[in-house]
Design a protein around this motif. Structure first.
Motif, mmCIF file in Angstrom:
data_model
loop_
_atom_site.group_PDB
_atom_site.id
_atom_site.type_symbol
_atom_site.label_atom_id
_atom_site.label_comp_id
_atom_site.label_asym_id
_atom_site.label_seq_id
_atom_site.Cartn_x
_atom_site.Cartn_y
_atom_site.Cartn_z
ATOM 1 N N MET A 116 0.845 -1.189 0.000
ATOM 2 C CA MET A 116 0.000 0.000 0.000
ATOM 3 C C MET A 116 0.881 1.240 0.000
ATOM 4 O O MET A 116 1.884 1.288 0.720
ATOM 5 C CB MET A 116 -0.939 0.018 1.215
ATOM 6 C CG MET A 116 -2.011 -1.046 1.185
ATOM 7 S SD MET A 116 -3.330 -0.831 2.421
ATOM 8 C CE MET A 116 -2.512 -1.430 3.913
ATOM 9 N N VAL A 117 0.498 2.231 -0.799
ATOM 10 C CA VAL A 117 1.197 3.512 -0.799
ATOM 11 C C VAL A 117 0.742 4.296 0.432
ATOM 12 O O VAL A 117 -0.250 3.949 1.077
ATOM 13 C CB VAL A 117 0.923 4.286 -2.095
ATOM 14 C CG1 VAL A 117 1.435 3.522 -3.297
ATOM 15 C CG2 VAL A 117 -0.562 4.593 -2.244
ATOM 16 N N PRO A 118 1.475 5.364 0.807
ATOM 17 C CA PRO A 118 1.152 6.084 2.047
ATOM 18 C C PRO A 118 -0.303 6.526 2.165
ATOM 19 O O PRO A 118 -0.892 6.438 3.257
ATOM 20 C CB PRO A 118 2.106 7.281 2.002
ATOM 21 C CG PRO A 118 3.301 6.756 1.283
ATOM 22 C CD PRO A 118 2.746 5.852 0.220
ATOM 23 N N ALA A 119 -0.910 6.997 1.077
ATOM 24 C CA ALA A 119 -2.306 7.439 1.161
ATOM 25 C C ALA A 119 -3.230 6.274 1.499
ATOM 26 O O ALA A 119 -4.207 6.438 2.243
ATOM 27 C CB ALA A 119 -2.742 8.088 -0.148
ATOM 28 N N GLN A 120 -2.921 5.110 0.974
ATOM 29 C CA GLN A 120 -3.729 3.938 1.291
ATOM 30 C C GLN A 120 -3.543 3.520 2.748
ATOM 31 O O GLN A 120 -4.505 3.144 3.422
ATOM 32 C CB GLN A 120 -3.352 2.778 0.370
ATOM 33 C CG GLN A 120 -3.777 2.963 -1.068
ATOM 34 C CD GLN A 120 -3.285 1.821 -1.915
ATOM 35 O OE1 GLN A 120 -2.094 1.564 -2.020
ATOM 36 N NE2 GLN A 120 -4.216 1.108 -2.525
ATOM 37 N N GLY A 175 -9.127 1.099 -1.092
ATOM 38 C CA GLY A 175 -9.182 1.403 -2.510
ATOM 39 C C GLY A 175 -7.823 1.578 -3.148
ATOM 40 O O GLY A 175 -6.779 1.428 -2.506
ATOM 41 N N VAL A 176 -7.845 1.886 -4.434
ATOM 42 C CA VAL A 176 -6.622 2.001 -5.224
ATOM 43 C C VAL A 176 -6.412 3.441 -5.635
ATOM 44 O O VAL A 176 -7.329 4.107 -6.095
ATOM 45 C CB VAL A 176 -6.712 1.101 -6.480
ATOM 46 C CG1 VAL A 176 -5.493 1.290 -7.359
ATOM 47 C CG2 VAL A 176 -6.860 -0.354 -6.068
ATOM 48 N N ASP A 177 -5.191 3.928 -5.480
ATOM 49 C CA ASP A 177 -4.817 5.269 -5.923
ATOM 50 C C ASP A 177 -4.087 5.149 -7.246
ATOM 51 O O ASP A 177 -2.876 4.957 -7.284
ATOM 52 C CB ASP A 177 -3.892 5.951 -4.886
ATOM 53 C CG ASP A 177 -4.642 6.373 -3.642
ATOM 54 O OD1 ASP A 177 -5.852 6.608 -3.760
ATOM 55 O OD2 ASP A 177 -4.026 6.459 -2.576
ATOM 56 N N LEU A 178 -4.794 5.271 -8.328
ATOM 57 C CA LEU A 178 -4.176 5.086 -9.640
ATOM 58 C C LEU A 178 -3.103 6.130 -9.918
ATOM 59 O O LEU A 178 -2.103 5.851 -10.561
ATOM 60 C CB LEU A 178 -5.243 5.125 -10.734
ATOM 61 C CG LEU A 178 -6.238 3.964 -10.717
ATOM 62 C CD1 LEU A 178 -7.263 4.154 -11.833
ATOM 63 C CD2 LEU A 178 -5.537 2.623 -10.886
ATOM 64 N N ASP A 189 -1.002 7.247 -7.962
ATOM 65 C CA ASP A 189 0.228 6.900 -7.260
ATOM 66 C C ASP A 189 0.783 5.562 -7.728
ATOM 67 O O ASP A 189 1.663 4.995 -7.101
ATOM 68 C CB ASP A 189 -0.015 6.830 -5.745
ATOM 69 C CG ASP A 189 -0.308 8.202 -5.165
ATOM 70 O OD1 ASP A 189 0.234 9.177 -5.694
ATOM 71 O OD2 ASP A 189 -1.072 8.286 -4.196
ATOM 72 N N GLY A 190 0.239 5.043 -8.811
ATOM 73 C CA GLY A 190 0.706 3.747 -9.272
ATOM 74 C C GLY A 190 0.317 2.631 -8.342
ATOM 75 O O GLY A 190 0.976 1.589 -8.271
ATOM 76 N N ALA A 191 -0.777 2.798 -7.623
ATOM 77 C CA ALA A 191 -1.121 1.845 -6.575
ATOM 78 C C ALA A 191 -1.911 0.651 -7.073
ATOM 79 O O ALA A 191 -2.380 -0.136 -6.272
ATOM 80 C CB ALA A 191 -1.893 2.552 -5.456
ATOM 81 N N GLU A 192 -2.054 0.525 -8.382
ATOM 82 C CA GLU A 192 -2.656 -0.724 -8.861
ATOM 83 C C GLU A 192 -1.826 -1.901 -8.364
ATOM 84 O O GLU A 192 -2.358 -2.974 -8.078
ATOM 85 C CB GLU A 192 -2.729 -0.735 -10.386
ATOM 86 C CG GLU A 192 -3.316 -2.010 -10.966
ATOM 87 C CD GLU A 192 -4.731 -2.275 -10.510
ATOM 88 O OE1 GLU A 192 -5.093 -3.460 -10.410
ATOM 89 O OE2 GLU A 192 -5.469 -1.317 -10.227
ATOM 90 N N LYS A 193 -0.514 -1.690 -8.199
ATOM 91 C CA LYS A 193 0.351 -2.740 -7.678
ATOM 92 C C LYS A 193 -0.039 -3.120 -6.257
ATOM 93 O O LYS A 193 0.222 -4.222 -5.800
ATOM 94 C CB LYS A 193 1.806 -2.280 -7.686
ATOM 95 C CG LYS A 193 2.362 -2.021 -9.081
ATOM 96 C CD LYS A 193 3.782 -1.534 -8.994
ATOM 97 C CE LYS A 193 4.351 -1.225 -10.374
ATOM 98 N NZ LYS A 193 5.732 -0.712 -10.307
ATOM 99 N N ALA A 194 -0.667 -2.181 -5.535
ATOM 100 C CA ALA A 194 -1.016 -2.449 -4.147
ATOM 101 C C ALA A 194 -2.121 -3.491 -4.020
ATOM 102 O O ALA A 194 -2.322 -4.044 -2.945
ATOM 103 C CB ALA A 194 -1.445 -1.158 -3.453
#
Length: 218
Positions: A102-106, A204-207, A209-214
């Motif tokens: 997960m990225v920081p926002a997630q 959810g996903v932050d697109l 931020d490239g967070a589809e990887k998350a």
């Protein structure tokens, strides 16, 4: 139904790759990967797509640019469909659901939801139920509590998570090479789905931020 099982050489292929993770081995055995691993994985995802959505297979090459481990090839074939994950390797089959990174926002949204008395207890109940059913609860975790968190918080263990997923695995067996494996994967994903739905709803996903990887298990 398209999937008829992974090829007879799937496990042997990965046992060989573990022993000799080289371009020479890969080149000599690539045809086994394509016919006994990759094509069956595509068929498996196609069979599961009506219920779980479209899937994607991870590329077999490792990104070694910043890794201490310079082995060029992954020793498993993994695939995702949303928060669902499945992989085949020399160890058999692994199935998981959750957010592997997960990225920081997630992470911020995750901790806010865990702390919320409307949503946090729901996740705790989901995780406890999966643990009781024998699934492994995993993810990147802080060794201490997040800054500013009450050490007596009732869900302190969940608040330590920076990613969260649940998984199980099965050793190689005859089932690996049969169409019955598709239903076993589907049944396991269904049991794990409450975790995926909770994460999709509250994290959810932050697109951007490239967070589809998350959303991927691996």
């Amino acid at each position: 139904m398209v999937f008829t099982g992974f090829g007879d050489a799937a496990v042997d292929f990965y046992e060989g790759l573990e022993a000799d993770n080289s371009k020479a081995y890969w080149t000599d055995h690539k045809h086994l990967y394509e016919s006994h691993v990759r094509e069956p994985m595509r068929d498996l995802l196609a069979d599961l797509e009506p219920e779980f959505g479209p899937g994607r297979i991870f590329r077999p090459h490792r990104d070694v640019r910043f890794a201490a481990d310079k082995r060029p090839y992954k020793v498993q074939c993994g695939a995702t469909a949303g928060p669902h994950y499945v992989q085949v390797s020399a160890d058999g089959i692994m199935v998981a659901v959750g957010y592997y990174a997960m990225v920081p926002a997630q992470v911020a949204r995750f901790r806010a939801a865990v702390d919320d008395e409307r949503h946090g207890p729901e996740l705790a109940a989901i995780v406890d139920g999966l643990d009781d059913d024998g699934f492994t609860i995993a993810g990147d975790r802080l060794k201490t509590r997040p800054r500013g968190t009450d050490p007596e918080h009732p869900r302190i263990d969940l608040l330590r998570h920076r990613s969260l997923y649940a998984w199980c695995s099965w050793p190689p067996s005859e089932e690996l090479h049969t169409e019955a494996l598709a239903e076993r994967v589907a049944t396991t994903w269904r049991r794990l789905d409450p975790l995926g739905r909770w994460l999709d709803e509250h994290v959810g996903v932050d697109l951007d931020d490239g967070a589809e990887k998350a959303r991927r298990r691996r």
